[in-house]
Design an enzyme around this catalytic site. Structure first.
Site, PDB file in Angstrom:
ATOM      1  N   THR A  41       0.897  -1.223  -0.116  1.00  0.00           N
ATOM      2  CA  THR A  41       0.068   0.036  -0.004  1.00  0.00           C
ATOM      3  C   THR A  41       0.840   1.157   0.326  1.00  0.00           C
ATOM      4  O   THR A  41       0.636   2.037  -0.716  1.00  0.00           O
ATOM      5  CB  THR A  41      -1.098   0.191   1.279  1.00  0.00           C
ATOM      6  N   ASN A  42       1.887   1.093   0.751  1.00  0.00           N
ATOM      7  CA  ASN A  42       2.731   2.449   0.951  1.00  0.00           C
ATOM      8  C   ASN A  42       4.097   2.017   0.800  1.00  0.00           C
ATOM      9  O   ASN A  42       4.574   0.902   1.167  1.00  0.00           O
ATOM     10  CB  ASN A  42       2.633   3.202   2.296  1.00  0.00           C
ATOM     11  N   VAL A  61       7.432   3.736   2.342  1.00  0.00           N
ATOM     12  CA  VAL A  61       7.754   4.730   3.697  1.00  0.00           C
ATOM     13  C   VAL A  61       9.434   4.834   3.506  1.00  0.00           C
ATOM     14  O   VAL A  61      10.161   3.894   3.360  1.00  0.00           O
ATOM     15  CB  VAL A  61       7.226   3.896   4.981  1.00  0.00           C
ATOM     16  N   ASP A  91       9.788  -7.406   4.942  1.00  0.00           N
ATOM     17  CA  ASP A  91       9.396  -6.379   5.631  1.00  0.00           C
ATOM     18  C   ASP A  91       9.156  -7.199   7.265  1.00  0.00           C
ATOM     19  O   ASP A  91       9.477  -6.617   8.323  1.00  0.00           O
ATOM     20  CB  ASP A  91       7.808  -5.961   5.648  1.00  0.00           C
ATOM     21  N   ARG A  92       8.865  -8.505   7.314  1.00  0.00           N
ATOM     22  CA  ARG A  92       8.577  -9.475   8.463  1.00  0.00           C
ATOM     23  C   ARG A  92      10.204  -9.638   9.214  1.00  0.00           C
ATOM     24  O   ARG A  92      10.208  -9.432  10.089  1.00  0.00           O
ATOM     25  CB  ARG A  92       8.017 -10.673   8.084  1.00  0.00           C
ATOM     26  N   THR A 116      -1.200  -3.798   4.804  1.00  0.00           N
ATOM     27  CA  THR A 116      -2.138  -4.428   3.586  1.00  0.00           C
ATOM     28  C   THR A 116      -2.682  -5.695   4.295  1.00  0.00           C
ATOM     29  O   THR A 116      -3.752  -6.088   4.302  1.00  0.00           O
ATOM     30  CB  THR A 116      -1.241  -4.612   2.366  1.00  0.00           C
ATOM     31  N   THR A 172     -26.060   0.546   9.757  1.00  0.00           N
ATOM     32  CA  THR A 172     -25.175  -0.273   8.806  1.00  0.00           C
ATOM     33  C   THR A 172     -23.616   0.095   9.145  1.00  0.00           C
ATOM     34  O   THR A 172     -22.744  -0.895   9.302  1.00  0.00           O
ATOM     35  CB  THR A 172     -25.269   0.111   7.511  1.00  0.00           C
TER      36      THR A 172
HETATM   37  N1  LIG Z   1      -8.733   5.053   8.482  1.00  0.00           N
HETATM   38  C1  LIG Z   1      -8.639   4.311   7.487  1.00  0.00           C
HETATM   39  N2  LIG Z   1      -9.755   3.761   7.002  1.00  0.00           N
HETATM   40  C2  LIG Z   1      -9.927   2.844   5.864  1.00  0.00           C
HETATM   41  N3  LIG Z   1      -8.641   1.883   5.691  1.00  0.00           N
HETATM   42  C3  LIG Z   1      -7.445   2.374   6.054  1.00  0.00           C
HETATM   43  C4  LIG Z   1      -7.442   3.615   7.037  1.00  0.00           C
HETATM   44  N4  LIG Z   1      -6.213   3.690   7.478  1.00  0.00           N
HETATM   45  C5  LIG Z   1      -5.677   2.445   6.799  1.00  0.00           C
HETATM   46  N5  LIG Z   1      -6.399   2.097   5.902  1.00  0.00           N
HETATM   47  C6  LIG Z   1      -5.967   0.891   4.990  1.00  0.00           C
HETATM   48  O1  LIG Z   1      -5.523  -0.341   5.679  1.00  0.00           O
HETATM   49  C7  LIG Z   1      -4.327  -0.994   5.264  1.00  0.00           C
HETATM   50  C8  LIG Z   1      -3.048  -0.641   5.963  1.00  0.00           C
HETATM   51  O2  LIG Z   1      -2.827   0.406   6.137  1.00  0.00           O
HETATM   52  P1  LIG Z   1      -1.251   1.006   6.672  1.00  0.00           P
HETATM   53  O3  LIG Z   1      -1.248   2.656   6.396  1.00  0.00           O
HETATM   54  O4  LIG Z   1      -1.044   0.636   7.835  1.00  0.00           O
HETATM   55  O5  LIG Z   1      -0.337   0.342   5.567  1.00  0.00           O
HETATM   56  P2  LIG Z   1       1.157   0.030   5.517  1.00  0.00           P
HETATM   57  O6  LIG Z   1       1.664  -0.274   6.796  1.00  0.00           O
HETATM   58  O7  LIG Z   1       1.847   0.974   4.675  1.00  0.00           O
HETATM   59  O8  LIG Z   1       1.086  -1.333   4.802  1.00  0.00           O
HETATM   60  P3  LIG Z   1       2.126  -2.016   3.799  1.00  0.00           P
HETATM   61  O9  LIG Z   1       3.428  -1.879   4.566  1.00  0.00           O
HETATM   62  O10 LIG Z   1       1.644  -3.174   3.347  1.00  0.00           O
HETATM   63  O11 LIG Z   1       2.097  -0.961   2.478  1.00  0.00           O
HETATM   64  C9  LIG Z   1      -4.256  -0.232   3.828  1.00  0.00           C
HETATM   65  O12 LIG Z   1      -4.940  -1.138   2.945  1.00  0.00           O
HETATM   66  C10 LIG Z   1      -5.034   1.099   4.132  1.00  0.00           C
HETATM   67  O13 LIG Z   1      -5.660   1.529   2.949  1.00  0.00           O
HETATM   68  C1  LIG Z   2       2.468 -10.703   4.004  1.00  0.00           C
HETATM   69  C2  LIG Z   2       3.175  -9.495   3.349  1.00  0.00           C
HETATM   70  C3  LIG Z   2       2.118  -9.212   2.208  1.00  0.00           C
HETATM   71  C4  LIG Z   2       3.004  -8.220   4.319  1.00  0.00           C
HETATM   72  O1  LIG Z   2       3.652  -7.170   4.043  1.00  0.00           O
HETATM   73  C5  LIG Z   2       4.423  -9.712   3.035  1.00  0.00           C
HETATM   74  O2  LIG Z   2       5.454  -9.926   4.130  1.00  0.00           O
HETATM   75  C6  LIG Z   2       4.929 -10.728   2.167  1.00  0.00           C
HETATM   76  O3  LIG Z   2       4.595 -10.563   0.660  1.00  0.00           O
HETATM   77  N1  LIG Z   2       5.577 -12.038   2.346  1.00  0.00           N
HETATM   78  C7  LIG Z   2       5.763 -13.046   1.723  1.00  0.00           C
HETATM   79  C8  LIG Z   2       5.186 -14.347   2.486  1.00  0.00           C
HETATM   80  C9  LIG Z   2       5.471 -14.644   3.796  1.00  0.00           C
HETATM   81  O4  LIG Z   2       6.066 -13.760   4.429  1.00  0.00           O
HETATM   82  O5  LIG Z   2       5.497 -15.992   3.916  1.00  0.00           O
HETATM   83  K   LIG Z   3       4.374  -2.693   6.642  1.00  0.00           K
END
Ligand SMILES: Nc1ncnc2c1ncn2[C@@H]1O[C@H](COP(=O)(O)OP(=O)(O)OP(=O)(O)O)[C@@H](O)[C@H]1O
Ligand SMILES: CC(C)(CO)[C@@H](O)C(=O)NCCC(=O)O
Ligand SMILES: [K+]
Length: 255
Positions: free
Chosen positions: A10-11, A13, A109-110, A132, A184
């Site tokens: 999604t992002n 960083v 990332d993990r 995500t 809802t």
């Molecule tokens: N206030 C909110 N309302 C609805 N959905 C949200 C909100 N904040 C975040 N999300 C959704 O939750 C998910 C996780 O968001 P987050 O910003 O934690 O992602 P992230 O840590 O950058 O994830 P990744 O590392 O997988 O890109 C995303 O799919 C985002 O669109």
């Molecule tokens: C699970 C996510 C999508 C979380 O960002 C990422 O860590 C990923 O694509 N992992 C690969 C599968 C695994 O960790 O077993």
């Molecule tokens: K993350």
């Protein structure tokens, strides 16, 4: 300065470190069709607005779980920053003993989250990253990375209701006042948020059992960590910068 980049689904960083200090961090949306030049312009502008310069970047480290974007960001680094980035992957020293069946399969990332947690807290540990996907990573008392669980993220879960049920709207992820929703939107918010907190509790309880670790520190990170941590006692600490910290630590270990 070093630049740490975490490419998520999604992002993206970015963190700018001077030694151990995080000076700036930026969040871009992950756009799979964007080019190295486009990311170059964006990141250049963010640097400019923060009064920092690409010239001051001594090194770059990248973790990615979006394979098609790796080359794009590497190209951006080489072309605009003039540095060959370090990629978290096979051959990189992490200090972790990966007990996954196939260590190449674990999301970068993990691994990065686990490295940061081991450095900052006392093992055994669980890291929960609300991105995500929501990931659970287990590290035992000997700092072995054991694996964990992957569940649909809060965003995906919320989006799925809207996409698949005609009468369910897109909602804000806000905590409702009561679990018994009388409209809802409130019903959906109750189900998603309280249900998610329950899910986290259930998984952590099973992890504790399986690891035979009644005392286990649980660290949460990711955009929605605070929201869920507020609804359960099973999260001990929220650390929003855990992934960037992990990248900084891995960068140092590989110099
Ligand atoms: N206030 C909110 N309302 C609805 N959905 C949200 C909100 N904040 C975040 N999300 C959704 O939750 C998910 C996780 O968001 P987050 O910003 O934690 O992602 P992230 O840590 O950058 O994830 P990744 O590392 O997988 O890109 C995303 O799919 C985002 O669109
Ligand atoms: C699970 C996510 C999508 C979380 O960002 C990422 O860590 C990923 O694509 N992992 C690969 C599968 C695994 O960790 O077993
Ligand atoms: K993350």
């Amino acid at each position: 300065m070093i630049l740490a980049v975490d490419i998520g689904n999604t992002n993206i960083v970015l963190g700018v470190y001077r030694k151990r200090e995080l000076l700036h961090h930026f969040r871009l949306s992950t756009a799979r069709q964007s080019t190295a030049d486009e990311y170059g312009v964006l990141i250049h502008n963010l640097f400019h607005m923060s009064n920092i310069s690409f010239k001051d970047v001594e090194g770059v480290i990248i973790s990615s779980v979006v394979p098609p974007l790796v080359q794009v960001i590497v190209e951006m680094c080489v072309r605009y920053i003039g540095k060959d980035p370090l990629l978290v992957g096979p051959g990189i020293k992490t200090g972790l003993n990966l007990r996954y069946e196939n260590p190449r399969e674990v999301g970068a990332d993990r691994i990065v989250n686990a490295v940061a947690a081991v450095e900052q807290y006392k093992c055994p540990l669980v890291v929960v990253d609300f991105g995500t996907a929501t990931t659970f990573d287990c590290i035992d008392a000997g700092a072995n990375y054991l694996g964990g669980a992957i569940v649909p993220g809060l965003g995906i879960s919320t989006e799925a209701l809207y996409q698949r049920a005609s009468k369910l709207p897109r909602i804000e992820l806000e905590k409702p006042k009561k679990v018994i929703g009388r409209n809802t939107v409130h019903a959906m918010q109750a189900g998603i948020i309280f249900g998610y907190a329950g899910q986290v509790e259930g998984i952590v309880r099973r992890i504790k059992q399986e690891m035979n670790a009644p005392v286990l520190k649980v660290i949460a990170t990711g955009g929605l960590a605070t929201l869920i941590a507020g609804e359960t006692d099973c999260i001990d600490e929220v650390n929003p910068m855990l992934t960037l910290e992990g990248l900084r630590i891995i960068y140092d270990r590989n110099q």
